[in-house]
Design an enzyme around this catalytic site. Structure first.
Site, PDB file in Angstrom:
ATOM      1  N   ASP A 536      45.013  49.710  38.169  1.00  0.00           N
ATOM      2  CA  ASP A 536      45.302  50.690  37.134  1.00  0.00           C
ATOM      3  C   ASP A 536      46.287  51.724  37.666  1.00  0.00           C
ATOM      4  O   ASP A 536      46.521  51.829  38.868  1.00  0.00           O
ATOM      5  CB  ASP A 536      44.006  51.366  36.654  1.00  0.00           C
ATOM      6  CG  ASP A 536      43.197  51.953  37.810  1.00  0.00           C
ATOM      7  OD1 ASP A 536      43.697  52.906  38.438  1.00  0.00           O
ATOM      8  OD2 ASP A 536      42.096  51.454  38.096  1.00  0.00           O
ATOM      9  N   GLU A 616      56.892  22.412  57.012  1.00  0.00           N
ATOM     10  CA  GLU A 616      56.359  23.492  56.166  1.00  0.00           C
ATOM     11  C   GLU A 616      56.791  24.857  56.709  1.00  0.00           C
ATOM     12  O   GLU A 616      57.152  25.761  55.946  1.00  0.00           O
ATOM     13  CB  GLU A 616      54.833  23.405  56.101  1.00  0.00           C
ATOM     14  CG  GLU A 616      54.343  22.278  55.204  1.00  0.00           C
ATOM     15  CD  GLU A 616      52.837  22.052  55.297  1.00  0.00           C
ATOM     16  OE1 GLU A 616      52.218  21.775  54.258  1.00  0.00           O
ATOM     17  OE2 GLU A 616      52.267  22.130  56.414  1.00  0.00           O
TER      18      GLU A 616
END
Ligand code: GLA
Length: 734
Positions: A536, A616
């Site tokens: 928030d 990777e």
């Protein structure tokens, strides 16, 4: 200048670049709300308020009973009161000393000043005298002496108006506030939808659009925090409003505790929105002379649909909510060991991961849960914020130095507001845990809540955390909170003030965060509450980024980040690449797609790099270079949702540099089809008459297309090459 006062009609008009907000103190002294929406002039729009005898909608005594066309039950108002003739949802409900619950406010004066008001002890948007102005309007209940000062902050250039209030007991006896909302907004005409964001742990902020119909509809939290379950951000929009067109309003509550956002369509088809602290577990005693400060709500209007409102909030939060030296500095690409090791690590293991991280271009190593007290599972140790040197194999300082020697920053995890029953802190201070005397409290993740409404608890945590931060080269803190509050009771409050505990808890949290962020300005704080359970604008004032969700599955994240993007900027959303099969869903997605999705946030990794193949690692190293190269465009670009994850086969979003010099389009196939329907998107935020070089990131070859063609004709997204395939398309103006 954005605030105008017209004396004879007592009309206040707040003008921003594209919106107008208006209110008027009428002949009765009632502060009517007359308009909010598309920009108009300063004409007194109270002429639009329809009058008529509305049966069963009473008339104020001061009208002498003769004018039956005046009723507070139907007139649009700025701050509606309970108990005195407005039967709709109210902003203010007071219990007077005699037990009555009537309150009625009348205009008592106003002031206009340059700059933006601040709220003591509470987060709020801030702005310079050039950026913002403040209007305060005083209202008073003559009978009880209760006085309300409504605050309006006007950010003219941003199309933002903020609201907050102070409520003072100007009477001679105590009163209790039972409801003290931050926003009351009435629309006299129009049919509206509202867009809310619901969810659960590991699936936060799901988009939902429903009509505002007769009756009450509400979202909120009584969990002590804003919660995974409903986010304190909503949009209200016209029936025909879409992503990029139509009237749209956004409302963001700058508060991290219990909240309620209610919408009501009334008997005259008018719509009212109320937003504020949840009244269910709130009762605040005000002795004579005392003042209560109501938290802030941010409001924005755009005629450019939901996307227009989102972009306003992105700027507002980036520039006027987030603070400190990390507000605009480059946030480090991080690696967090949580999904890599969980509790099972040693100092050496962490350093091994950090060594790989440094080689790949990662800039910050974060040691998550498990470094302190007796904490090898989530059953014990919370509260004992002392490094477990046996587990680490060295002191925290030494570990920090080993990590920083590799060229990385060092960060750690805390969960300050919680306590394990199996902890030294609990054994020393059982009264610091939240529990109702005589009842066994609910356990959640086998832990209790620390009573942050108590100053001694706050002070203890400030001191303990400061000690840890001062003891080692730490430049990042992940501030977690892993359960909801219930069994609310504070040993430090008398019986008749227990209704203050939930809000005092939030004020306590804000005090601790304010003190620590001030004392350690170089530390980047990242908020977290089991992922996005406290995502928030209040938290973003202290922690400029928040871990978006404990769900790191790239495909689920599309939906979570899509919902989050309505009210919050990319720079606020913590997003990491994790291992496959994903730990939450078991899904396998390509590394490229995981990178593409995590780059729509504050980018990082959360896996054991030591377990990856060389290929990777090379791919990760390329991803990091791409992110660093496109950082400004991604973090500060204007954000466009081009295709939603909730329908179709491909989610597409774009960030375009505000000067239209470049853009990044990201596309992820969430649903691969045979004989696929082609995916086209119309780009936004480019210069119509410029040419753009269009390249697939990581591939050779380019196309040149005009801004006009890309925005009006569109861009074809290359088809999927396998499950969950993604593309990043970079455009640069030639
Ligand atoms: C929460 C957080 C995770 C991790 C764990 C540690 O669930 O959201 O990221 O930090 O706590 O216990």
């Amino acid at each position: 200048m954005g605030i105008f006062y017209e004396e004879s009609g007592r009309v206040f008009t707040l003008q921003t670049r594209h919106s107008t907000y208006q209110m008027k103190a009428d002949g009765q002294g009632v502060l009517l709300h007359t308009y909010y929406g598309e920009k108009t002039d300063n004409t007194d729009l109270s002429c639009l308020i329809a009058r008529g005898d509305r049966g069963f909608s009473g008339n104020p005594y001061s009208m002498g009973g003769t004018d039956r066309t005046y009723s507070l039950d139907t007139f649009p108002q700025e701050y509606s009161c309970f108990g005195t003739g407005d039967y709709r949802i109210s902003a203010l409900k007071v219990e007077n000393a005699d037990g009555s619950r009537a309150v009625s406010l009348r205009y008592a004066g106003h002031a206009i000043s340059k700059g933006k008001y601040a709220l003591p002890g509470l987060p709020a948007a801030y702005g310079t005298e050039e950026e913002a102005e403040t209007l305060s309007v005083d209202l008073k209940d003559e009978e009880s002496g209760v006085a309300v000062r409504l605050y309006y902050g006007v950010f003219e250039d941003l199309d933002v108006i903020t609201r907050a209030a102070e409520i003072t007991n100007g009477g001679e006896e105590g009163v209790t506030l039972l409801k003290a909302a931050s926003l009351c907004l009435d629309w006299q005409t129009g049919e509206y939808d509202w867009i809310t964001f619901h969810g659960r742990h590991a699936m936060e902020r799901n988009f939902q659009r429903t009509g505002i119909v007769h009756g009450l509809q509400s979202i909120g939290s009584v969990r002590g925090a804003s919660s995974h379950h409903y986010n304190p951000f909503v949009m209200v929009c016209g029936k025909n409003t879409g992503e990029e067109h139509g009237d749209c309003y956004g409302f963001s509550f700058v508060y991290s505790g219990e909240f309620l956002m209610e919408a009501e369509k009334d008997q005259m088809d008018q719509t009212r929105l109320i937003c504020g602290i949840h009244p269910d577990d709130f009762a605040w005693k005000l002795e004579p002379g005392e003042t209560f400060t109501v938290p802030e709500v941010l409001m924005a209007y755009s005629g450019e649909g939901q996307g227009g409102v989102s972009r306003i909030f992105h700027r507002l939060i980036r520039d006027h909510i987030c603070r400190g030296q990390w507000k605009h500095s480059r946030r480090p690409v991080l690696i967090n060991n949580w999904e890599g090791t969980y509790f099972d690590f040693t100092g050496d293991k962490l350093v091994d991961i950090a060594k790989d991280a440094a080689k790949l271009g990662i800039e910050l190593f974060v040691m998550d849960d498990g470094w302190f007290g007796k904490r090898d599972s989530d059953n014990s140790g919370l509260g004992d914020w002392y490094p477990n040197e046996k587990k680490l194999g060295c002191t925290l300082k030494e570990l920090g130095e080993r990590i920083t020697a590799l060229g990385l920053r060092f960060g750690i995890w805390f969960e300050p507001e919680c306590i394990s029953i199996d902890s030294d802190l609990y054994r020393a201070h059982p009264e610091w845990a939240v529990a109702v005397p005589g009842r066994n409290p609910v356990l959640s993740r086998n832990q209790l809540i620390l009573d942050f409404s108590r100053k001694d608890v706050q002070d203890y945590l400030i001191e303990r955390i400061s000690n840890v931060l001062g003891s080692a080269p730490i430049t990042y803190v992940k501030w977690d909170f892993n359960r909801s509050i219930c069994d609310k009771y504070s040993h430090a409050l008398p019986a008749d003030r227990q209704g203050e505990m939930a809000h005092r808890f939030v004020l306590g949290l804000y005090r601790v965060l304010e003190t620590l962020t001030e004392s350690f300005p170089e530390v980047l704080f990242e908020g977290c509450s089991g992922g996005g359970g406290r995502f928030d604008a209040g938290m973003l004032y202290y922690t400029p980024q928040i871990w978006c969700s404990d769900d790191t599955d790239a495909i689920e994240r599309l939906q979570i980040q899509y919902g989050t993007s309505f009210g919050y900027p990319v720079s606020a959303m913590g997003a990491h690449v994790s291992a496959v099969p994903n730990h939450q869903t078991g899904r396998v997605t390509p590394l490229a797609t995981r990178g593409c999705v995590a780059m729509a946030g504050t980018f990082g990794y959360e896996l054991d790099l030591n377990k990856l193949t060389e290929e990777e690692k090379e791919e990760i190293s390329r991803q990091i270079s791409t992110f660093k190269e496109l950082y400004d465009c991604i973090q500060y670009g204007d954000y466009y949702r081009l295709a939603s994850p909730l329908s179709g086969s491909c989610t597409v979003w774009e960030t375009a540099a505000p000067d239209a010099s470049e853009a990044l389009v990201s596309a992820v196939y969430h649903h691969v089809q045979a004989n696929p329907v082609p995916v086209y998107v119309k780009l936004r935020g480019l210069s119509e008459d410029a040419s753009y070089r269009v390249c697939l990131v990581g591939k050779t070859g380019e196309t040149i297309l005009s801004g006009a063609a890309l925005m009006h004709g569109g861009l074809a997204i290359p088809p999927a090459k396998g499950d969950y395939c993604s593309w990043q398309i970079h455009l640069t103006r030639i």
